[in-house]
Scaffold this motif. Structure first.
Motif, short mmCIF file in Angstrom:
data_model
loop_
_atom_site.label_atom_id
_atom_site.label_comp_id
_atom_site.label_asym_id
_atom_site.label_seq_id
_atom_site.Cartn_x
_atom_site.Cartn_y
_atom_site.Cartn_z
N GLU A 6 5.45 -5.51 4.54
CA GLU A 6 5.32 -4.07 4.74
C GLU A 6 4.84 -3.76 6.14
N CYS A 22 9.54 -1.79 4.43
CA CYS A 22 9.33 -3.07 3.76
C CYS A 22 10.58 -3.91 3.99
N TRP A 36 8.09 1.04 -4.71
CA TRP A 36 6.79 1.21 -4.08
C TRP A 36 5.78 1.57 -5.17
N ARG A 38 1.26 2.00 -5.70
CA ARG A 38 0.02 2.18 -4.95
C ARG A 38 -1.16 1.96 -5.87
N ILE A 70 12.36 7.83 -0.84
CA ILE A 70 12.64 6.40 -0.70
C ILE A 70 14.08 6.23 -0.27
N TYR A 80 12.48 1.97 2.81
CA TYR A 80 11.56 2.87 3.50
C TYR A 80 10.94 3.84 2.50
N LEU A 81 9.74 4.29 2.83
CA LEU A 81 9.11 5.35 2.06
C LEU A 81 8.60 6.40 3.05
N TYR A 94 -0.68 0.67 -0.57
CA TYR A 94 0.71 0.80 -1.00
C TYR A 94 1.37 -0.58 -0.97
N TYR A 95 2.07 -0.88 -2.06
CA TYR A 95 2.73 -2.17 -2.22
C TYR A 95 4.24 -1.98 -2.38
N CYS A 96 4.97 -2.84 -1.73
CA CYS A 96 6.41 -2.91 -1.90
C CYS A 96 6.70 -4.01 -2.92
N TRP A 116 6.15 -9.29 -4.65
CA TRP A 116 5.32 -8.21 -4.11
C TRP A 116 4.94 -8.48 -2.65
#
Length: 126
Positions: A6, A22, A36, A38, A70, A80-81, A94-96, A116
């Motif tokens: 990320e 990401c 995504w 969080r 997204i 992308y976010l 925030y996690y991808c 992840w």
């Protein structure tokens, strides 16, 4: 296995915008969708948004609908976010995540994803 990296998050004022990216590498051919999530301190990890690679179908949590977008670039294996109109309650790590084909769990839950990223901090000040 798919490796996910990320982009850096950051500190932004309420009402501001931020874009996360990401990049995926490894067994990306097996990836069916990207998501995504969080996690705020003391809270469970929650779904934010997801996109399917082949058809571009998107999913959003109600709390971010209309503010977050997204998108994905298949050629770059990057998702992308775009986060607009940020609120203090958007503050979280925030996690991808990558979802492989054949996973029967919902795209809306963490169990629907196998790989992840390391997470990136987003802080929204009031």
């Amino acid at each position: 296995q798919v490796q996910l990296v990320e982009s850096a998050g950051g500190l932004v004022q309420a009402g501001g915008s931020l874009r996360l990216s990401c990049a995926a590498s490894g067994r990306t051919w097996s990836t069916y969708a990207m998501g995504w999530f969080r996690q705020a301190p003391g809270k469970e990890r929650e779904f934010v948004a997801a996109i399917t690679w082949s058809s571009g179908i998107t999913f959003y949590a109600e709390s971010v609908k209309g503010r977050f977008t997204i998108s994905g670039d298949n050629a770059k294996n990057t998702v992308y976010l775009q986060m607009n109109s940020l609120k203090p309650e958007d503050t979280a790590v925030y996690y991808c995540a990558a979802r492989s084909s054949g996973n029967s769990r919902s795209v809306l839950v963490p169990e629907g994803y196998k790989d992840w990223g390391q997470g990136t901090q987003v802080t929204v000040s009031s």
